[in-house]
Design a protein around this motif. Sequence first.
Motif, PDB file in Angstrom:
ATOM      1  N   ALA A 133       8.848   2.448   8.826  1.00 39.81           N
ATOM      2  CA  ALA A 133       7.813   1.423   8.668  1.00 39.81           C
ATOM      3  C   ALA A 133       7.250   1.231  10.072  1.00 39.81           C
ATOM      4  N   THR A 134       6.224   2.000  10.392  1.00 37.88           N
ATOM      5  CA  THR A 134       5.717   2.023  11.760  1.00 37.88           C
ATOM      6  C   THR A 134       4.363   1.326  11.859  1.00 37.88           C
ATOM      7  N   TYR A 135       4.115   0.728  13.015  1.00 36.58           N
ATOM      8  CA  TYR A 135       2.824   0.072  13.246  1.00 36.58           C
ATOM      9  C   TYR A 135       1.701   1.101  13.154  1.00 36.58           C
ATOM     10  N   GLN A 136       0.776   0.837  12.284  1.00 32.26           N
ATOM     11  CA  GLN A 136      -0.459   1.612  12.233  1.00 32.26           C
ATOM     12  C   GLN A 136      -1.477   0.919  13.148  1.00 32.26           C
ATOM     13  N   ALA A 143      -0.863  -7.460  11.470  1.00 39.01           N
ATOM     14  CA  ALA A 143      -0.683  -6.054  11.866  1.00 39.01           C
ATOM     15  C   ALA A 143      -0.773  -5.173  10.613  1.00 39.01           C
ATOM     16  N   VAL A 144      -0.897  -3.879  10.834  1.00 42.91           N
ATOM     17  CA  VAL A 144      -0.929  -2.916   9.728  1.00 42.91           C
ATOM     18  C   VAL A 144       0.197  -1.912   9.936  1.00 42.91           C
ATOM     19  N   PHE A 145       0.936  -1.635   8.851  1.00 40.05           N
ATOM     20  CA  PHE A 145       2.080  -0.725   8.940  1.00 40.05           C
ATOM     21  C   PHE A 145       1.903   0.475   8.024  1.00 40.05           C
ATOM     22  N   ASN A 146       2.585   1.545   8.362  1.00 38.28           N
ATOM     23  CA  ASN A 146       2.768   2.699   7.491  1.00 38.28           C
ATOM     24  C   ASN A 146       4.216   2.642   7.009  1.00 38.28           C
ATOM     25  N   TYR A 147       4.389   2.235   5.730  1.00 38.79           N
ATOM     26  CA  TYR A 147       5.739   2.116   5.190  1.00 38.79           C
ATOM     27  C   TYR A 147       6.000   3.315   4.286  1.00 38.79           C
ATOM     28  N   ASN A 148       6.742   4.255   4.794  1.00 39.55           N
ATOM     29  CA  ASN A 148       7.054   5.484   4.048  1.00 39.55           C
ATOM     30  C   ASN A 148       5.808   6.133   3.443  1.00 39.55           C
ATOM     31  N   GLY A 149       4.722   6.116   4.214  1.00 36.58           N
ATOM     32  CA  GLY A 149       3.505   6.811   3.791  1.00 36.58           C
ATOM     33  C   GLY A 149       2.445   5.922   3.154  1.00 36.58           C
ATOM     34  N   THR A 150       2.794   4.671   2.869  1.00 35.45           N
ATOM     35  CA  THR A 150       1.823   3.749   2.277  1.00 35.45           C
ATOM     36  C   THR A 150       1.342   2.772   3.356  1.00 35.45           C
ATOM     37  N   ILE A 151       0.031   2.596   3.440  1.00 36.65           N
ATOM     38  CA  ILE A 151      -0.518   1.669   4.440  1.00 36.65           C
ATOM     39  C   ILE A 151      -0.420   0.243   3.903  1.00 36.65           C
TER      40      ILE A 151
END
Length: 438
Positions: A133-136, A143-151
């Motif tokens: 779950a990385t910061y996009q 903030a916006v995250f990429n959680y296992n491929g979902t924004i």
Amino acid sequence: MVALVMVAGANHHEPTAHAQSSRPPNVLIILTDDQRAKGTMGVMDQTRSLFGEGGTKYRNGIATTPRCCPSRASIFTGKYVHNHDVRTNSDTPLLNTTETMQYQLKQAGYATGIVGKYLNAWRISPPHFDQWATYQRTGYYNAVFNYNGTIVDVPGYSTTYVGDKAADVLNNFESQDDGRPWFMQVSPFAPHGPAIPEDQYASSLISSWRDNPATAETNRRDKPDYIRSSYARKSKIMLFRERQLRALMSVDDMVASIFTELEALGEAGNTLAFFVSDNGFHWYEHRLAGKRLPYDDSLRVPFYVRWPGHVAAGASDRRIVANIDFAPTVYAAAGINPTYRPDGKNVFTSHRRRILTEGFSDSKKPHIPDWRSLWSPGAVYVRYPGLDARGTEYYTAADKWQLENVYRDGIRNNTPSNEAKLERLLNDYSSCRGAGCP
Ligand SMILES: [Ca+2]
Ligand SMILES: [Ca+2]
Ligand SMILES: [Ca+2]
């Protein structure tokens, strides 16, 4: 894989039976952003209890290149920047991601996860991680995250979200296969600027600032021109300090919540855990704000290691340790032979006399030149490859606040053999690889 028995630092004790028979440990790296060493842990009671009382505090923890992506790439690889090539925050495509902990541990059977910051400007899913779950888009609120491929848009406080997702990923790993060890990095954006505190801490009391000799340095004629021409506004930094400390209060809650989860899962015992920051930060020392400089407030970071039964609890260790040491330490603890040779050392067995630190210029702050330095507590030799020798700096062990560069009259005139030796070492180390590195 074999588990090694290792005991850190001063409190030497016999390994326990548990340690000798244990399985490869889980590995947890909690990595903050722009948290300096001096004056920041006081607001983190829970973290100090878990890592300080429950583990070993390293008093000479160093970011070999004190800047976000270069330092994070050094953490992943165990290499100096001059060997992994991520010199600036835009160089991240140059990282060879197979020479990283996430790749090597995954190949050895670990589950791998990362929650929070991966590498700035990286907009795709992080390679060699099973879950993430990385910061996009970084930030504190919204903030916006990429959680296992979902924004995912996250309107709430992002440090809290990072802690929640870390717990989710841990639960996923443990429910899939309790017997499989995992590697996880948890890297909140805090307390990086703008360091917006969580609402509940927005007006929390902060201990008042006390000047130190470096913040009171008015005579900077001993320092290179690019330092003498840089000024920071003290009132602005003092407000930023308060925001950083309040932002760290939520990081402290996040750390506690992760360990509560680990306890509930029965994993707190066999987890090798680190608490560290990617780089330091000047709070007006030498009249400067920010990072990237060859001085202690840029280089020094909080550095704790916890592994019950293996690492001395409540101990303080004065050895020199650095961001390049995580990967070698983890490989040794997990009994893994990596397919490449890191530059760093196992923190449990190394005894350095000094370390190389290095800074790289870029277009973002072009006034900061390239530098290379030999660092040891208090005695520092800094060379600027692009400047003439008048820019060289040397601070003695007696001058721990780095107030009086004695290069001209101390080193050059009085002890030429010492200078030649330092120069030779610095030249060797600037291009060192693997075992040849300090
Ligand atoms: Ca940083
Ligand atoms: Ca497990
Ligand atoms: Ca001075």
